[in-house]
Scaffold this motif. Structure first.
Motif, short mmCIF file in Angstrom:
data_model
loop_
_atom_site.label_atom_id
_atom_site.label_comp_id
_atom_site.label_asym_id
_atom_site.label_seq_id
_atom_site.Cartn_x
_atom_site.Cartn_y
_atom_site.Cartn_z
N ALA A 35 0.83 -1.20 0.00
CA ALA A 35 0.00 0.00 0.00
C ALA A 35 0.87 1.27 0.00
O ALA A 35 1.96 1.29 0.56
CB ALA A 35 -0.91 0.01 1.22
N ARG A 74 1.68 5.26 1.00
CA ARG A 74 1.61 5.95 2.29
C ARG A 74 0.20 6.49 2.53
O ARG A 74 -0.35 6.35 3.62
CB ARG A 74 2.65 7.08 2.33
N GLU A 79 -2.63 5.41 1.27
CA GLU A 79 -3.55 4.29 1.53
C GLU A 79 -3.40 3.80 2.97
O GLU A 79 -4.39 3.46 3.62
CB GLU A 79 -3.28 3.15 0.55
N ARG A 80 -2.17 3.78 3.46
CA ARG A 80 -1.94 3.37 4.86
C ARG A 80 -2.57 4.38 5.83
O ARG A 80 -3.15 3.99 6.84
CB ARG A 80 -0.45 3.21 5.13
N SER A 119 -6.30 3.83 5.90
CA SER A 119 -6.60 2.64 6.68
C SER A 119 -6.52 2.92 8.18
O SER A 119 -7.40 2.51 8.95
CB SER A 119 -5.61 1.52 6.30
N LEU A 131 3.93 5.47 10.91
CA LEU A 131 4.41 5.23 9.55
C LEU A 131 5.93 5.24 9.45
O LEU A 131 6.48 4.94 8.40
CB LEU A 131 3.82 6.29 8.60
#
Length: 97
Positions: free
Chosen positions: A2, A4, A6-7, A10, A26
Motif C-alpha cells: 500500500a 503511504r 492508503e496506509r 486505513s 508510519l
C-alpha cells in the motif's frame, strides 16, 4: 504494498490520530515529516469527498488557556489568546456516511 496515503486512510478509518502519531506509526522522521503528513491528509480529504466519506477533525487546542482553533488541516504554532506554544495537535478520523 500500500502507498503511504492508503496506509493513512486505513489507520484513520480505525480511530483518530494526530499528525505526530501518524508520522510515528508510519516511521516518517525528520524536519518535514509533519508537513508531509498534512499534505497527504489534504489530498485524502479530496478523495474521501468523491467516495462519500468525511474527514472528521478535532480542532487543535491550547493546553494553557483552552482556546480552540478552527477545525482545519493545520498545526498552529502559537495561541492567539495567550501566546503559548503549548498546543495540542488536531486529531483526524474518517467516517463513512
Amino acid at each position: 504494498m500500500a502507498t503511504r496515503r492508503e496506509r493513512i486512510i486505513s489507520l484513520l478509518e480505525e480511530r483518530d490520530y494526530s499528525v505526530s502519531e501518524l508520522a510515528q506509526v508510519l516511521g516518517i522522521r525528520g524536519k518535514g515529516s509533519k508537513r508531509l503528513i498534512l499534505e497527504d491528509i489534504r489530498a485524502i480529504q479530496k478523495v474521501l469527498k468523491r467516495e462519500g466519506k468525511v474527514l472528521l477533525i478535532k480542532p487543535a487546542e491550547c493546553r494553557k488557556c483552552g482556546f480552540r482553533f478552527k477545525p482545519e488541516i493545520n498545526i498552529p504554532s502559537r495561541c492567539p489568546r495567550c501566546k503559548s506554544e503549548w498546543i495540542e495537535e488536531p486529531r483526524f478520523m474518517i467516517a463513512g456516511r
